[in-house]
Motif scaffolding. Structure first.
Motif, PDB file in Angstrom:
ATOM      1  N   ILE A  13       0.441  -1.136   0.112  1.00  0.00           N
ATOM      2  CA  ILE A  13       0.224  -0.127  -0.095  1.00  0.00           C
ATOM      3  C   ILE A  13       0.696   1.443  -0.146  1.00  0.00           C
ATOM      4  N   GLY A  14       2.316   1.253  -0.052  1.00  0.00           N
ATOM      5  CA  GLY A  14       2.789   2.544  -0.039  1.00  0.00           C
ATOM      6  C   GLY A  14       3.585   2.579  -1.338  1.00  0.00           C
ATOM      7  N   CYS A  15       3.841   1.771  -2.533  1.00  0.00           N
ATOM      8  CA  CYS A  15       4.469   1.879  -3.566  1.00  0.00           C
ATOM      9  C   CYS A  15       3.805   1.266  -4.211  1.00  0.00           C
ATOM     10  N   ASN A  16       1.940   0.588  -4.481  1.00  0.00           N
ATOM     11  CA  ASN A  16       1.108   0.252  -5.020  1.00  0.00           C
ATOM     12  C   ASN A  16       1.641  -1.107  -6.068  1.00  0.00           C
ATOM     13  N   GLU A  17       2.705  -1.817  -5.589  1.00  0.00           N
ATOM     14  CA  GLU A  17       3.746  -2.963  -6.648  1.00  0.00           C
ATOM     15  C   GLU A  17       3.488  -3.977  -6.152  1.00  0.00           C
ATOM     16  N   ASP A  23      10.489   3.550   3.517  1.00  0.00           N
ATOM     17  CA  ASP A  23      10.220   4.394   2.568  1.00  0.00           C
ATOM     18  C   ASP A  23       8.504   4.132   2.082  1.00  0.00           C
ATOM     19  N   CYS A  24       8.196   2.525   1.706  1.00  0.00           N
ATOM     20  CA  CYS A  24       6.736   2.023   1.241  1.00  0.00           C
ATOM     21  C   CYS A  24       5.739   2.508   3.267  1.00  0.00           C
ATOM     22  N   HIS A  35       0.163   9.216   1.670  1.00  0.00           N
ATOM     23  CA  HIS A  35      -0.993   9.053   0.437  1.00  0.00           C
ATOM     24  C   HIS A  35      -2.750   8.455   1.431  1.00  0.00           C
ATOM     25  N   ARG A  36      -2.609   8.330   2.888  1.00  0.00           N
ATOM     26  CA  ARG A  36      -2.987   7.734   3.816  1.00  0.00           C
ATOM     27  C   ARG A  36      -3.291   6.301   3.650  1.00  0.00           C
ATOM     28  N   LEU A  61      -3.060   3.309   4.661  1.00  0.00           N
ATOM     29  CA  LEU A  61      -3.602   2.361   5.629  1.00  0.00           C
ATOM     30  C   LEU A  61      -5.247   2.763   6.181  1.00  0.00           C
ATOM     31  N   GLU A  62      -4.934   4.754   5.973  1.00  0.00           N
ATOM     32  CA  GLU A  62      -6.443   4.698   6.672  1.00  0.00           C
ATOM     33  C   GLU A  62      -7.869   3.807   5.408  1.00  0.00           C
ATOM     34  N   ARG A  63      -7.215   4.561   4.080  1.00  0.00           N
ATOM     35  CA  ARG A  63      -8.279   3.704   3.684  1.00  0.00           C
ATOM     36  C   ARG A  63      -8.418   1.622   3.463  1.00  0.00           C
ATOM     37  N   ALA A  64      -7.174   1.866   3.799  1.00  0.00           N
ATOM     38  CA  ALA A  64      -7.523  -0.052   4.224  1.00  0.00           C
ATOM     39  C   ALA A  64      -8.345   0.073   5.337  1.00  0.00           C
ATOM     40  N   PHE A  65      -8.407   0.722   6.392  1.00  0.00           N
ATOM     41  CA  PHE A  65      -8.808   0.561   7.181  1.00  0.00           C
ATOM     42  C   PHE A  65      -9.810   0.599   7.489  1.00  0.00           C
ATOM     43  N   SER A  66     -10.508   1.225   7.196  1.00  0.00           N
ATOM     44  CA  SER A  66     -11.677   2.609   7.505  1.00  0.00           C
ATOM     45  C   SER A  66     -11.701   3.804   8.673  1.00  0.00           C
ATOM     46  N   CYS A  67      -9.807   3.661   9.046  1.00  0.00           N
ATOM     47  CA  CYS A  67     -10.312   4.706  10.648  1.00  0.00           C
ATOM     48  C   CYS A  67      -9.156   5.997  10.330  1.00  0.00           C
ATOM     49  N   ARG A  68      -9.472   6.421  11.217  1.00  0.00           N
ATOM     50  CA  ARG A  68      -7.652   7.678  11.166  1.00  0.00           C
ATOM     51  C   ARG A  68      -6.404   6.844  12.397  1.00  0.00           C
TER      52      ARG A  68
END
Length: 93
Positions: free
Chosen positions: A16-20, A58-59, A66-67, A69-76
């Protein structure tokens, strides 16, 4: 489980950092448990919702920016959690 030719399929996950897409074994799992606690899962066996990151600080920084983890877990996610995961990642290298 083996395919037609006896070759085992390598499970792939997206960082979820580099999207690879990378082999799951090369990534570190980040998990959110039922209590809503977020932590690094270096064993890959903790219960809960998982997301994956390269073992590269870096990832983690990119996911933070780009948030991801917040999108993946639906929380702040508080900065302390990111800081703790950054420290754990550096120790794990």
């Amino acid at each position: 489980m083996q395919g037609k030719h006896g070759v085992k399929k390598v499970p792939m996950r997206k960082c979820i950092g580099c999207n690879e897409m990378k082999p799951k074994k090369e990534l570190v799992r980040v998990v959110k448990n039922k209590e809503g606690e977020i932590s690094l899962d270096l064993t890959g066996k903790k219960a809960g919702r998982g997301a994956y990151l390269c073992q590269n600080p870096d990832c983690l920084a990119a996911a933070r920016k780009h948030r991801g983890l917040e999108r993946a877990f639906s929380c702040r996610i508080p900065d302390e959690i990111y800081d703790r995961m950054e420290k754990e990642l550096k120790e794990h290298e």
